[in-house]
Design a protein around this motif. Structure first.
Motif, PDB file in Angstrom:
ATOM      1  N   HIS A  11       0.804  -1.225   0.000  1.00 54.31           N
ATOM      2  CA  HIS A  11       0.000   0.000   0.000  1.00 54.31           C
ATOM      3  C   HIS A  11       0.839   1.279   0.000  1.00 54.31           C
ATOM      4  CE1 HIS A  11       0.000  -0.916   4.510  1.00 54.31           C
ATOM      5  NE2 HIS A  11       0.654   0.233   4.426  1.00 54.31           N
ATOM      6  N   GLY A  12       2.147   1.160   0.186  1.00 59.42           N
ATOM      7  CA  GLY A  12       3.009   2.325   0.037  1.00 59.42           C
ATOM      8  C   GLY A  12       2.668   3.461   0.983  1.00 59.42           C
ATOM      9  N   SER A  13       2.907   4.673   0.530  1.00 58.98           N
ATOM     10  CA  SER A  13       2.607   5.873   1.304  1.00 58.98           C
ATOM     11  C   SER A  13       1.120   6.202   1.216  1.00 58.98           C
ATOM     12  CB  SER A  13       3.416   7.049   0.752  1.00 58.98           C
ATOM     13  OG  SER A  13       2.901   8.291   1.198  1.00 58.98           O
ATOM     14  N   PRO A  14       0.544   6.826   2.278  1.00 63.39           N
ATOM     15  CA  PRO A  14      -0.833   7.306   2.151  1.00 63.39           C
ATOM     16  C   PRO A  14      -1.039   8.246   0.964  1.00 63.39           C
ATOM     17  CG  PRO A  14      -0.118   7.425   4.432  1.00 63.39           C
ATOM     18  CD  PRO A  14       1.085   7.059   3.629  1.00 63.39           C
ATOM     19  N   MET A  15       0.050   8.897   0.511  1.00 67.03           N
ATOM     20  CA  MET A  15      -0.057   9.815  -0.617  1.00 67.03           C
ATOM     21  C   MET A  15      -0.413   9.123  -1.925  1.00 67.03           C
ATOM     22  SD  MET A  15       0.159  12.920   0.296  1.00 67.03           S
ATOM     23  CE  MET A  15       0.528  13.724  -1.265  1.00 67.03           C
ATOM     24  N   MET A  16      -0.397   7.788  -1.944  1.00 66.56           N
ATOM     25  CA  MET A  16      -0.840   7.081  -3.139  1.00 66.56           C
ATOM     26  C   MET A  16      -2.282   7.432  -3.482  1.00 66.56           C
ATOM     27  SD  MET A  16      -0.644   3.024  -4.157  1.00 66.56           S
ATOM     28  CE  MET A  16      -1.722   2.478  -2.850  1.00 66.56           C
ATOM     29  N   ALA A  17      -3.052   7.845  -2.491  1.00 68.30           N
ATOM     30  CA  ALA A  17      -4.433   8.257  -2.747  1.00 68.30           C
ATOM     31  C   ALA A  17      -4.506   9.506  -3.621  1.00 68.30           C
ATOM     32  CB  ALA A  17      -5.158   8.513  -1.422  1.00 68.30           C
ATOM     33  N   LEU A  18      -3.417  10.296  -3.642  1.00 67.03           N
ATOM     34  CA  LEU A  18      -3.430  11.576  -4.351  1.00 67.03           C
ATOM     35  C   LEU A  18      -2.414  11.676  -5.478  1.00 67.03           C
ATOM     36  CD1 LEU A  18      -3.647  13.942  -1.224  1.00 67.03           C
ATOM     37  CD2 LEU A  18      -5.545  13.136  -2.653  1.00 67.03           C
ATOM     38  N   GLU A  19      -1.256  11.036  -5.327  1.00 60.63           N
ATOM     39  CA  GLU A  19      -0.157  11.224  -6.270  1.00 60.63           C
ATOM     40  C   GLU A  19      -0.174  10.186  -7.389  1.00 60.63           C
ATOM     41  OE1 GLU A  19       3.441  13.140  -3.598  1.00 60.63           O
ATOM     42  OE2 GLU A  19       3.314  10.967  -3.774  1.00 60.63           O
ATOM     43  N   PRO A  20       0.026  10.594  -8.630  1.00 66.10           N
ATOM     44  CA  PRO A  20       0.135   9.628  -9.727  1.00 66.10           C
ATOM     45  C   PRO A  20       1.359   8.731  -9.556  1.00 66.10           C
ATOM     46  CG  PRO A  20      -0.194  11.866 -10.561  1.00 66.10           C
ATOM     47  CD  PRO A  20       0.117  11.994  -9.097  1.00 66.10           C
ATOM     48  N   SER A  21       1.189   7.466  -9.877  1.00 66.00           N
ATOM     49  CA  SER A  21       2.289   6.512  -9.861  1.00 66.00           C
ATOM     50  C   SER A  21       1.841   5.265 -10.602  1.00 66.00           C
ATOM     51  CB  SER A  21       2.685   6.142  -8.427  1.00 66.00           C
ATOM     52  OG  SER A  21       1.666   5.371  -7.810  1.00 66.00           O
ATOM     53  N   PRO A  22       2.779   4.429 -11.061  1.00 63.35           N
ATOM     54  CA  PRO A  22       2.383   3.170 -11.704  1.00 63.35           C
ATOM     55  C   PRO A  22       1.555   2.283 -10.779  1.00 63.35           C
ATOM     56  CG  PRO A  22       4.656   3.686 -12.239  1.00 63.35           C
ATOM     57  CD  PRO A  22       4.231   4.676 -11.205  1.00 63.35           C
ATOM     58  N   ALA A  23       1.896   2.242  -9.491  1.00 58.64           N
ATOM     59  CA  ALA A  23       1.130   1.408  -8.567  1.00 58.64           C
ATOM     60  C   ALA A  23      -0.289   1.924  -8.412  1.00 58.64           C
ATOM     61  CB  ALA A  23       1.823   1.375  -7.203  1.00 58.64           C
ATOM     62  N   ARG A  24      -0.448   3.231  -8.347  1.00 63.74           N
ATOM     63  CA  ARG A  24      -1.790   3.818  -8.258  1.00 63.74           C
ATOM     64  C   ARG A  24      -2.610   3.460  -9.484  1.00 63.74           C
ATOM     65  NH1 ARG A  24      -5.306   8.110  -9.008  1.00 63.74           N
ATOM     66  NH2 ARG A  24      -6.091   9.054  -7.064  1.00 63.74           N
ATOM     67  N   ASP A  25      -1.997   3.570 -10.655  1.00 64.94           N
ATOM     68  CA  ASP A  25      -2.699   3.237 -11.888  1.00 64.94           C
ATOM     69  C   ASP A  25      -3.110   1.768 -11.907  1.00 64.94           C
ATOM     70  OD1 ASP A  25      -2.348   5.841 -12.733  1.00 64.94           O
ATOM     71  OD2 ASP A  25      -0.666   5.388 -14.066  1.00 64.94           O
ATOM     72  N   PHE A  26      -2.219   0.902 -11.439  1.00 66.05           N
ATOM     73  CA  PHE A  26      -2.548  -0.524 -11.437  1.00 66.05           C
ATOM     74  C   PHE A  26      -3.736  -0.804 -10.524  1.00 66.05           C
ATOM     75  CE2 PHE A  26      -2.371  -4.644  -9.393  1.00 66.05           C
ATOM     76  CZ  PHE A  26      -2.468  -5.472 -10.496  1.00 66.05           C
ATOM     77  N   ILE A 257       8.250   0.743  -8.223  1.00 62.45           N
ATOM     78  CA  ILE A 257       8.947   1.358  -7.085  1.00 62.45           C
ATOM     79  C   ILE A 257       8.430   2.782  -6.902  1.00 62.45           C
ATOM     80  CG2 ILE A 257      11.179   2.146  -6.191  1.00 62.45           C
ATOM     81  CD1 ILE A 257      11.043  -0.853  -6.258  1.00 62.45           C
ATOM     82  N   THR A 258       8.189   3.182  -5.650  1.00 61.54           N
ATOM     83  CA  THR A 258       7.949   4.585  -5.352  1.00 61.54           C
ATOM     84  C   THR A 258       8.972   5.062  -4.326  1.00 61.54           C
ATOM     85  OG1 THR A 258       6.316   4.065  -3.623  1.00 61.54           O
ATOM     86  CG2 THR A 258       5.475   4.460  -5.840  1.00 61.54           C
ATOM     87  N   TYR A 259       9.395   6.306  -4.501  1.00 61.33           N
ATOM     88  CA  TYR A 259      10.380   6.929  -3.611  1.00 61.33           C
ATOM     89  C   TYR A 259      11.663   6.112  -3.495  1.00 61.33           C
ATOM     90  CZ  TYR A 259       6.179   9.486  -2.303  1.00 61.33           C
ATOM     91  OH  TYR A 259       5.018  10.231  -2.336  1.00 61.33           O
ATOM     92  N   GLY A 260      11.978   5.331  -4.511  1.00 60.19           N
ATOM     93  CA  GLY A 260      13.221   4.585  -4.548  1.00 60.19           C
ATOM     94  C   GLY A 260      13.260   3.345  -3.690  1.00 60.19           C
ATOM     95  N   LEU A 261      12.631   3.379  -2.519  1.00 57.82           N
ATOM     96  CA  LEU A 261      12.800   2.304  -1.540  1.00 57.82           C
ATOM     97  C   LEU A 261      11.540   1.511  -1.250  1.00 57.82           C
ATOM     98  CD1 LEU A 261      15.094   4.119   1.085  1.00 57.82           C
ATOM     99  CD2 LEU A 261      15.736   2.920  -1.022  1.00 57.82           C
ATOM    100  N   LEU A 262      10.380   1.986  -1.715  1.00 62.31           N
ATOM    101  CA  LEU A 262       9.136   1.263  -1.455  1.00 62.31           C
ATOM    102  C   LEU A 262       8.760   0.454  -2.697  1.00 62.31           C
ATOM    103  CD1 LEU A 262       6.895   3.897   0.401  1.00 62.31           C
ATOM    104  CD2 LEU A 262       8.115   1.941   1.389  1.00 62.31           C
ATOM    105  N   ALA A 263       8.992  -0.857  -2.620  1.00 58.94           N
ATOM    106  CA  ALA A 263       8.569  -1.735  -3.707  1.00 58.94           C
ATOM    107  C   ALA A 263       7.072  -1.976  -3.574  1.00 58.94           C
ATOM    108  CB  ALA A 263       9.331  -3.060  -3.651  1.00 58.94           C
ATOM    109  N   MET A 264       6.359  -1.881  -4.685  1.00 62.32           N
ATOM    110  CA  MET A 264       4.902  -1.882  -4.677  1.00 62.32           C
ATOM    111  C   MET A 264       4.313  -3.165  -5.268  1.00 62.32           C
ATOM    112  SD  MET A 264       4.312   0.953  -3.172  1.00 62.32           S
ATOM    113  CE  MET A 264       2.541   1.072  -3.424  1.00 62.32           C
ATOM    114  N   ASP A 265       4.969  -4.286  -5.029  1.00 63.79           N
ATOM    115  CA  ASP A 265       4.540  -5.556  -5.607  1.00 63.79           C
ATOM    116  C   ASP A 265       3.121  -5.929  -5.176  1.00 63.79           C
ATOM    117  OD1 ASP A 265       7.217  -5.427  -6.226  1.00 63.79           O
ATOM    118  OD2 ASP A 265       7.609  -7.534  -5.779  1.00 63.79           O
TER     119      ASP A 265
END
Length: 276
Positions: A11-26, A257-265
């Motif tokens: 689930h990564g950072s709570p900011m995934m609710a707002l920030e675009p990212s490949p994990a958010r799109d998936f 990957i988000t922020y370099g260190l959070l793998a979003m598998d």
């Protein structure tokens, strides 16, 4: 009714609710790929029995509140609500299934949904129209205990319930805050070596290695200085495997990957049903 897979998502950072990212799109497209569940059982890293008097609980409120269990984020994030209904009958079913396997849990009529549940669910099911029940982990219990929990809950997959473990395949907040990398920074070797090792053992069905990845994998302790964010993976694995002696099958649905260190598998478990 088609048997549902069980899922593990980072689930990564709570900011995934707002920030675009490949994990958010998936995650935003995942709900359309799944058979429509009658309810969701969410196992979140942020609902920890070890910090709740040692008492494992499952939420039983018919209207679980949205918990903003974080700080230092924009007001827009604190204004968000995820008003999915609860399912007290499912909570009692969870109590019965776990109790029958010697894994006692107590129904909690007051606790709501923490960000490990509502942030990803707000992307997967943005209408908040699927009932949600949340089960605690216990960071002072073993990986095998969590896997056994999942096995006990496997019958829910035949009852239209989507079992989701929500944690993170890597989670070292001290390193994350020290590095302060941009959201699209590439991962260092010590992150990718660990996630690749887990993916390889998962594909080979070496369950015991995955359960003990923090001790056995390269850079295991670097990626998980504490255990709480990997424990939901083991519940999801157990729910996918069940107790029928079938071969363990998994599918890595997403890796970024988000922020370099959070793998979003994201992984799915459950044989043919894992192949979405």
């Amino acid at each position: 009714m088609r048997r549902l897979p069980s899922l593990f998502l980072s689930h990564g950072s709570p900011m995934m609710a707002l920030e675009p990212s490949p994990a958010r799109d998936f995650l935003a497209g995942l709900g359309a790929q799944l058979p429509r569940p009658s309810a969701i059982l969410m196992v979140s890293a942020h609902h920890d029995a070890a910090y709740d008097g040692g008492r494992a609980t499952v939420t039983a409120s018919p209207t679980p509140p949205t918990i903003h269990d974080f700080g230092g984020f924009p007001d827009e994030l604190f204004a968000m609500r995820y008003p999915a209904p609860g399912d007290p009958a499912l909570a009692e079913r969870v109590v019965d299934l776990l109790g029958a396997h010697g894994l006692p849990v107590t129904a909690d009529p007051h606790r709501g949904l923490d960000h490990g549940a509502w942030v990803p669910l707000s992307l997967i099911y943005p209408q908040a129209d699927v009932p949600v029940v949340q089960l605690s982990i216990a960071s002072n219990a073993s990986p095998e205990w969590h896997y056994a929990q999942g096995q006990a809950l496997a019958p829910l997959r035949d009852e239209g319930v989507l079992v989701i473990g929500s944690g993170s395949i890597t989670h070292n907040l001290r390193a994350l805050f020290a590095a302060r990398l941009p959201i699209d920074a590439p991962a260092p070797e010590w992150v990718t070596t660990f996630t690749d090792w887990v993916a390889e053992r998962m594909a080979e069905g070496v369950i015991d290695d995955v359960l003990h990845a923090v001790e056995r994998a390269p850079h295991g302790h670097d990626n998980h200085p504490t255990m709480e964010h990997i424990l939901p993976l083991f519940v999801a694995m157990g729910a996918g495997a069940g107790t029928g002696g079938l071969p363990f099958e998994s599918e890595r649905l997403h890796a970024s990957i988000t922020y370099g260190l959070l793998a979003m598998d994201v992984y799915a478990f459950g044989g043919e049903t894992a192949r979405l």
